[in-house]
Design a protein around this motif. Structure first.
Motif, mmCIF file in Angstrom:
data_model
loop_
_atom_site.group_PDB
_atom_site.id
_atom_site.type_symbol
_atom_site.label_atom_id
_atom_site.label_comp_id
_atom_site.label_asym_id
_atom_site.label_seq_id
_atom_site.Cartn_x
_atom_site.Cartn_y
_atom_site.Cartn_z
ATOM 1 N N ILE A 85 -67.702 91.593 -35.864
ATOM 2 C CA ILE A 85 -68.269 90.336 -35.364
ATOM 3 C C ILE A 85 -67.214 89.479 -34.673
ATOM 4 C CG2 ILE A 85 -70.095 90.264 -37.093
ATOM 5 C CD1 ILE A 85 -68.537 88.257 -38.665
ATOM 6 N N ALA A 129 -67.704 88.849 -31.084
ATOM 7 C CA ALA A 129 -68.862 88.028 -30.730
ATOM 8 C C ALA A 129 -68.618 86.547 -30.985
ATOM 9 C CB ALA A 129 -70.078 88.489 -31.519
ATOM 10 N N LEU A 130 -67.502 86.245 -31.630
ATOM 11 C CA LEU A 130 -67.291 84.863 -32.043
ATOM 12 C C LEU A 130 -66.107 84.214 -31.332
ATOM 13 C CD1 LEU A 130 -67.839 85.116 -35.893
ATOM 14 C CD2 LEU A 130 -69.350 84.081 -34.206
ATOM 15 N N ASP A 131 -66.270 82.959 -31.016
ATOM 16 C CA ASP A 131 -65.167 82.155 -30.519
ATOM 17 C C ASP A 131 -64.520 81.500 -31.740
ATOM 18 O OD1 ASP A 131 -63.459 80.329 -29.442
ATOM 19 O OD2 ASP A 131 -65.042 78.985 -28.742
ATOM 20 N N LEU A 157 -74.866 92.992 -29.635
ATOM 21 C CA LEU A 157 -74.030 91.841 -29.300
ATOM 22 C C LEU A 157 -73.693 91.840 -27.813
ATOM 23 C CD1 LEU A 157 -71.555 91.652 -32.314
ATOM 24 C CD2 LEU A 157 -73.293 89.991 -31.663
ATOM 25 N N VAL A 167 -79.264 89.012 -34.277
ATOM 26 C CA VAL A 167 -78.966 90.438 -34.297
ATOM 27 C C VAL A 167 -79.353 91.027 -35.649
ATOM 28 C CG1 VAL A 167 -77.090 92.118 -34.322
ATOM 29 C CG2 VAL A 167 -77.133 90.321 -32.587
ATOM 30 N N GLN A 204 -73.090 81.034 -30.950
ATOM 31 C CA GLN A 204 -72.770 82.452 -31.156
ATOM 32 C C GLN A 204 -73.152 82.920 -32.546
ATOM 33 O OE1 GLN A 204 -68.595 82.312 -30.101
ATOM 34 N NE2 GLN A 204 -69.021 83.198 -28.096
ATOM 35 N N GLY A 224 -63.362 77.834 -31.714
ATOM 36 C CA GLY A 224 -64.542 76.968 -31.774
ATOM 37 C C GLY A 224 -65.154 76.945 -33.150
ATOM 38 N N LEU A 225 -65.184 78.114 -33.774
ATOM 39 C CA LEU A 225 -65.753 78.201 -35.114
ATOM 40 C C LEU A 225 -64.948 77.362 -36.110
ATOM 41 C CD1 LEU A 225 -68.076 79.605 -36.530
ATOM 42 C CD2 LEU A 225 -66.539 81.470 -37.138
ATOM 43 N N HIS A 283 -66.430 73.108 -27.805
ATOM 44 C CA HIS A 283 -66.113 74.457 -28.279
ATOM 45 C C HIS A 283 -66.861 74.777 -29.564
ATOM 46 C CE1 HIS A 283 -62.381 74.821 -25.704
ATOM 47 N NE2 HIS A 283 -62.909 76.022 -25.626
ATOM 48 N N ALA A 284 -66.882 73.802 -30.463
ATOM 49 C CA ALA A 284 -67.541 74.017 -31.753
ATOM 50 C C ALA A 284 -69.028 74.288 -31.563
ATOM 51 C CB ALA A 284 -67.333 72.800 -32.653
ATOM 52 N N ALA A 306 -69.532 77.771 -30.346
ATOM 53 C CA ALA A 306 -69.312 78.743 -31.416
ATOM 54 C C ALA A 306 -70.537 78.840 -32.325
ATOM 55 C CB ALA A 306 -68.079 78.352 -32.224
ATOM 56 N N LEU A 332 -75.674 85.970 -33.766
ATOM 57 C CA LEU A 332 -75.365 86.946 -34.814
ATOM 58 C C LEU A 332 -76.523 87.114 -35.787
ATOM 59 C CD1 LEU A 332 -71.738 86.643 -36.180
ATOM 60 C CD2 LEU A 332 -73.074 88.682 -35.839
#
Lengths: 210, 210
Positions: A141, A144-146, A204, B188, B181, A149-150, B174-175, B178, B185
């Motif tokens: 994963i 698929a993730l920034d 993804l 998916v 995204q 940002g997360l 950005h957050a 994220a 997931l």
DNA sequence: GTCTATAACGAGATAGAC
DNA sequence: GTCTATCTCGTTATAGAC
């Protein structure tokens, strides 16, 4: 004994911010919590705002470095959430996330306060970002993730939860539990067999192109 | 023209809360924003705090009902996130989530403000919870999630993001990206074939029992 | 460095004219 | 219902004694 007074004022600011919120901090309330004379706020820090900024910065640095070791030992998302919850509990008791939240609320009015909040949150974000990067290094994963940002989203979410807790403690506990379940879910994703893994990767890719 | 003045004061409170934060609201700043005399705050609402509470309640009701229709049309988590982002943008421009965040920050000091914040957030939580329940009705992840808790976590996260945006707009963007995204997931996960689906179910059961 | 005293001002709230 | 005027208090900030 100048150094001691400075320390007392900084600690008093944290206490005042925690107990009275950004709307309740004043040179008098801080001095009261610190047990020193009100005029010393201005002698040592110039303005109340400067004192708040200094206290926020110092406190955040101490807190973040205190948790750096624990975060360095984390190897899975679920563990990260567990550490996060323990962190939240301790911070709640000490009232330091509250400080950050209150400064953030005050940042609306004051650009200098905003800058201080940005930097303080940046310390947490950096720490969380590094941990996420490491934990997700081998995960399907990850692509698929920034992650930066997360990390920012997670930090902001904790701030929101901290504020929410004052208004509705029961709901906040539920929310924390739910987040733990989400982490389990991503762990599951991480742990799929090769077939499902490939399906996931394809799916993804499709999502990314849309 | 009493009704008009009440409305002006309520709108002025929102504006003051948005522009000056909870630490900057006062009978004078509100009256200034409303274009009415300062004494009318007390004639119509008794205290400044009561006015803030009334404004927060009224505004939140209007906002939530305004988005109820859009949320009712949502059929997937990704859609929900899209609506959420649009919502965040509009709210940001109008400054209404800010109002909630600021009242929440003030709730630290005042029990009555805390109660108002709890109720206002409850309106959002109810709406989001219902949507999540519907969207995840046929999902394998539904069993693994505490949806009421998740709705609360999402609400709190948005509050945190709202505050964060004042301090660091780029990071907040950005957050938000994220988070989108993450929603992909889960989509998916929702969309896996029957084999992976069964594996997932088993894995979740194991996690739940630990 | 720390204290007292005080200036200057904005806050919540009320009384009373209109 | 709305206004002016005012009271009282808490606020930031400074001056000056110690």
């Amino acid at each position: 004994m100048s150094g001691d007074t400075r320390e007392r004022l900084l600690a008093g600011t944290i206490a005042a911010l925690r107990d009275k919120g950004i709307a309740g901090v004043s040179a008098r309330s801080i001095a009261g919590a610190a047990g020193v004379n009100q005029a010393l706020v201005f002698y040592h820090f110039g303005t109340v705002e400067e004192l708040v900024i200094a206290a926020c910065q110092g406190e955040t640095q101490v807190r973040v470095s205190q948790y750096a070791d624990q975060l360095a030992g984390v190897t899975s998302l679920r563990e990260l959430l567990t550490v996060g919850q323990a962190l939240h509990e301790k911070e709640r008791a000490a009232g330091n996330t509250q400080v950050l939240a209150q400064v953030l609320a005050g940042a609306q009015t004051s650009p200098t306060l905003a800058e201080a909040a940005r930097q303080a949150l940046g310390l947490w974000v950096t720490e969380i970002e590094g941990t996420l990067q490491r934990v997700l290094a081998d995960s399907p994963i990850k692509a698929a993730l920034d992650i930066p940002g997360l990390a920012r989203a997670v930090s902001a979410a904790f701030i929101g939860l901290e504020l929410y807790e004052a208004a509705d403690p029961d709901s906040t506990r539920h929310a924390m539990d739910a987040l733990a379940q989400v982490a389990v879910l991503t762990d599951v994703l991480d742990d799929l067999g090769p077939v499902a893994r490939r399906a996931l990767r394809n799916r993804l890719r499709r999502s990314a192109n849309r």
